[in-house]
Every structure is written in C-alpha cells, then in structure tokens.
Scaffold this motif. Structure first.
Motif, PDB file in Angstrom:
ATOM      1  N   ALA A   1      29.166  54.567  37.936  1.00  0.00           N
ATOM      2  CA  ALA A   1      30.197  53.714  38.526  1.00  0.00           C
ATOM      3  C   ALA A   1      31.495  54.455  38.818  1.00  0.00           C
ATOM      4  O   ALA A   1      32.313  53.975  39.599  1.00  0.00           O
ATOM      5  N   PHE A   2      31.682  55.624  38.205  1.00  0.00           N
ATOM      6  CA  PHE A   2      32.947  56.336  38.360  1.00  0.00           C
ATOM      7  C   PHE A   2      32.743  57.620  39.152  1.00  0.00           C
ATOM      8  O   PHE A   2      31.816  58.385  38.881  1.00  0.00           O
ATOM      9  N   PRO A   3      33.603  57.863  40.129  1.00  0.00           N
ATOM     10  CA  PRO A   3      33.531  59.146  40.844  1.00  0.00           C
ATOM     11  C   PRO A   3      33.882  60.289  39.898  1.00  0.00           C
ATOM     12  O   PRO A   3      34.489  60.079  38.846  1.00  0.00           O
ATOM     13  N   ALA A   4      33.512  61.487  40.290  1.00  0.00           N
ATOM     14  CA  ALA A   4      33.657  62.657  39.409  1.00  0.00           C
ATOM     15  C   ALA A   4      35.079  62.817  38.885  1.00  0.00           C
ATOM     16  O   ALA A   4      35.280  63.165  37.722  1.00  0.00           O
ATOM     17  N   TRP A   5      36.086  62.556  39.708  1.00  0.00           N
ATOM     18  CA  TRP A   5      37.468  62.792  39.288  1.00  0.00           C
ATOM     19  C   TRP A   5      37.966  61.753  38.281  1.00  0.00           C
ATOM     20  O   TRP A   5      39.026  61.938  37.684  1.00  0.00           O
ATOM     21  N   GLU A   6      37.225  60.656  38.081  1.00  0.00           N
ATOM     22  CA  GLU A   6      37.636  59.634  37.111  1.00  0.00           C
ATOM     23  C   GLU A   6      36.809  59.668  35.829  1.00  0.00           C
ATOM     24  O   GLU A   6      37.166  59.011  34.862  1.00  0.00           O
TER      25      GLU A   6
ATOM     26  N   ASP B   1      33.898  50.724  43.070  1.00  0.00           N
ATOM     27  CA  ASP B   1      34.119  49.295  42.850  1.00  0.00           C
ATOM     28  C   ASP B   1      35.419  49.106  42.070  1.00  0.00           C
ATOM     29  O   ASP B   1      35.612  49.725  41.021  1.00  0.00           O
ATOM     30  N   PRO B   2      36.326  48.272  42.557  1.00  0.00           N
ATOM     31  CA  PRO B   2      37.616  48.107  41.870  1.00  0.00           C
ATOM     32  C   PRO B   2      37.491  47.452  40.496  1.00  0.00           C
ATOM     33  O   PRO B   2      38.423  47.514  39.696  1.00  0.00           O
ATOM     34  N   ARG B   3      36.349  46.855  40.206  1.00  0.00           N
ATOM     35  CA  ARG B   3      36.162  46.188  38.910  1.00  0.00           C
ATOM     36  C   ARG B   3      35.607  47.120  37.844  1.00  0.00           C
ATOM     37  O   ARG B   3      35.331  46.689  36.728  1.00  0.00           O
ATOM     38  N   ARG B   4      35.452  48.404  38.165  1.00  0.00           N
ATOM     39  CA  ARG B   4      34.772  49.311  37.243  1.00  0.00           C
ATOM     40  C   ARG B   4      35.522  49.469  35.919  1.00  0.00           C
ATOM     41  O   ARG B   4      34.897  49.566  34.865  1.00  0.00           O
ATOM     42  N   TRP B   5      36.853  49.479  35.949  1.00  0.00           N
ATOM     43  CA  TRP B   5      37.608  49.647  34.709  1.00  0.00           C
ATOM     44  C   TRP B   5      37.516  48.400  33.831  1.00  0.00           C
ATOM     45  O   TRP B   5      37.433  48.506  32.599  1.00  0.00           O
ATOM     46  N   SER B   6      37.516  47.234  34.460  1.00  0.00           N
ATOM     47  CA  SER B   6      37.343  45.996  33.683  1.00  0.00           C
ATOM     48  C   SER B   6      35.961  45.949  33.050  1.00  0.00           C
ATOM     49  O   SER B   6      35.805  45.565  31.886  1.00  0.00           O
ATOM     50  N   ALA B   7      34.951  46.345  33.827  1.00  0.00           N
ATOM     51  CA  ALA B   7      33.590  46.358  33.297  1.00  0.00           C
ATOM     52  C   ALA B   7      33.479  47.335  32.140  1.00  0.00           C
ATOM     53  O   ALA B   7      32.850  47.046  31.112  1.00  0.00           O
ATOM     54  N   LEU B   8      34.109  48.495  32.285  1.00  0.00           N
ATOM     55  CA  LEU B   8      34.069  49.485  31.201  1.00  0.00           C
ATOM     56  C   LEU B   8      34.743  48.940  29.947  1.00  0.00           C
ATOM     57  O   LEU B   8      34.233  49.138  28.836  1.00  0.00           O
ATOM     58  N   SER B   9      35.853  48.244  30.101  1.00  0.00           N
ATOM     59  CA  SER B   9      36.539  47.665  28.938  1.00  0.00           C
ATOM     60  C   SER B   9      35.635  46.695  28.196  1.00  0.00           C
ATOM     61  O   SER B   9      35.587  46.687  26.959  1.00  0.00           O
ATOM     62  N   VAL B  10      34.904  45.865  28.938  1.00  0.00           N
ATOM     63  CA  VAL B  10      33.985  44.912  28.319  1.00  0.00           C
ATOM     64  C   VAL B  10      32.889  45.660  27.573  1.00  0.00           C
ATOM     65  O   VAL B  10      32.553  45.333  26.421  1.00  0.00           O
TER      66      VAL B  10
ATOM     67  N   MET C   1      36.958  62.256  48.921  1.00  0.00           N
ATOM     68  CA  MET C   1      36.050  61.222  49.370  1.00  0.00           C
ATOM     69  C   MET C   1      35.927  61.294  50.885  1.00  0.00           C
ATOM     70  O   MET C   1      36.925  61.286  51.585  1.00  0.00           O
ATOM     71  N   THR C   2      34.686  61.353  51.372  1.00  0.00           N
ATOM     72  CA  THR C   2      34.451  61.407  52.806  1.00  0.00           C
ATOM     73  C   THR C   2      34.288  60.008  53.355  1.00  0.00           C
ATOM     74  O   THR C   2      34.194  59.034  52.622  1.00  0.00           O
ATOM     75  N   ALA C   3      34.214  59.935  54.691  1.00  0.00           N
ATOM     76  CA  ALA C   3      34.070  58.621  55.329  1.00  0.00           C
ATOM     77  C   ALA C   3      32.760  57.962  54.950  1.00  0.00           C
ATOM     78  O   ALA C   3      32.643  56.749  54.930  1.00  0.00           O
ATOM     79  N   SER C   4      31.725  58.770  54.650  1.00  0.00           N
ATOM     80  CA  SER C   4      30.419  58.200  54.314  1.00  0.00           C
ATOM     81  C   SER C   4      30.296  57.828  52.833  1.00  0.00           C
ATOM     82  O   SER C   4      29.352  57.166  52.440  1.00  0.00           O
TER      83      SER C   4
ATOM     84  N   PRO D   1      30.989  55.658  49.715  1.00  0.00           N
ATOM     85  CA  PRO D   1      31.521  54.317  49.468  1.00  0.00           C
ATOM     86  C   PRO D   1      32.665  54.358  48.465  1.00  0.00           C
ATOM     87  O   PRO D   1      32.680  55.186  47.553  1.00  0.00           O
ATOM     88  N   ALA D   2      33.620  53.472  48.646  1.00  0.00           N
ATOM     89  CA  ALA D   2      34.752  53.391  47.717  1.00  0.00           C
ATOM     90  C   ALA D   2      34.266  52.877  46.366  1.00  0.00           C
ATOM     91  O   ALA D   2      33.385  52.022  46.304  1.00  0.00           O
TER      92      ALA D   2
END
Length: 196
Positions: A130-135, A9-18, A1-4, A6-7
């Motif tokens: 919502a998920f970066p390539a490595w996830e 979203d930390p809620r992505r796993w919860s959203a996926l579960s729903v 991940m580069t500085a440009s 964006p991180a």
C-alpha cells in the motif's frame, strides 16, 4: 511517480493505524501475562507448570503461524485474513478472561496466540503493497514503535488493571482490554482496495 503509476490510496495511513492497534494488542499479550501470573494462580489454583504454559502456550502459538498467515494473506487477501485474525483474537481473549480453570485458560491462550501471530504478516504485507517506496521507511518505523511499545507497556498496564480490579478480577481485566479491538478491526476493511 510517473504518469502511469497510480497515486497511493489516501486512506493508507488510517488503515495502517487500525492494523497497528491490532498488532499492539497481540504484542501486549506477550508481556502482560507475566505480571498477572500470581493472581491467576491464586484465582484458578494453577500450579507452576500450568502457569508456565499460560505464558509459553501463547508465545509458542504466536511464533508458529506467521509464515502460514503470510501465505494465507497472499492467497486470500490481507484484509480478509487480518479481519479474521482480529475477530479470533478478540474471541479468544474473552475466553481467557472468562476461563474458570487453568486448563481452559491455557487452551484459550494457545488459540489467542495463533490468531495474534496471524496479524503480523498482514501488517508488513500491507505496508509493502500500500505504500510507495519513499514512504515505507516511515510506515515500518511506526510498526517498529508499535512492537516496542506493546512489549514494554504490557507489565505497566497489567499492574494498573490488577490494582484497579483486585487479585480476582484484575487479571481477567488484563485480557478483557482486547475485546474492544473488534470494532476497530472492522474498520480495516475499508481502505486500500487491493486484496494483498
């Protein structure tokens, strides 16, 4: 991940579960009905052709809409289309459970299949966006597990519900188990601000 970049979203796993809960319910209804058919036939007077359409109508409708559902998700937002699909699926499930005769049951099953088939493209599109390539491998792994579990557990769950509710009420419970999904579906609106 580069500085440009964006991180995520930390809620992505919860959203996926729903979202996977909704997908699980839609896939469950592909296999759950086979066990309920004898009870449905006795309760509604449905003949062999009508019983076949109770299964086939759902599967046919379920298979027809993914491309359309994916396109609608691209245009209107996956969150919105997924929420509409869940609400439609839950409403149709209640209609199936309340159906007084085979004709209305078949019609409700077709509608249920249409909305159920719209969920899948939203889930896979959500994972892509919502998920970066490595996830993505882990996320798609959870989707694969959901697909397998939904299909495999259907007959078991149907058998337990029919045993608990008896031949007249049990088959209706098979479809009413989808109704609580509605409240979970609303939670899918909060995570990941992307429309797609």
């Amino acid at each position: 991940m580069t500085a440009s970049t964006p991180a995520p979203d930390p809620r992505r796993w919860s959203a996926l579960s729903v979202m996977l809960m909704g997908q699980f319910a839609a896939l469950l209804d592909v296999s759950v009905t086979n066990v309920a058919l004898p009870s449905i036939g006795r309760s509604t007077g449905a003949g062999p052709n009508e019983l076949q359409w109770i299964v086939t109508g759902y599967v046919l409708a379920f298979a027809l809409v993914p491309v359309i559902g994916g396109r609608l998700g691209d245009q209107r937002g996956r969150r919105r289309i997924f929420t509409i699909a869940v609400l439609g699926f839950v409403t149709a499930s209640a209609a199936v459970g309340l159906a007084p005769n085979a004709g209305l049951l078949i019609a409700a099953r077709v509608v249920q299949g249409l909305f159920g088939g719209m969920m899948g493209p939203q889930v896979s599109g959500f994972i892509q966006n919502a998920f970066p390539a490595w996830e993505r491998g882990r996320a798609f792994g959870r989707l694969g597990l959901t697909v397998g579990a939904g299909t495999a557990l259907g007959p078991v769950i149907a058998g337990l519900l029919i045993s608990a509710g008896g031949p007249d009420i049990g088959w209706r419970l098979v479809f009413f188990i989808n109704v609580p999904v509605r409240h979970r579906g609303r939670a899918a609106r909060s995570p990941v601000g992307s429309r797609r």
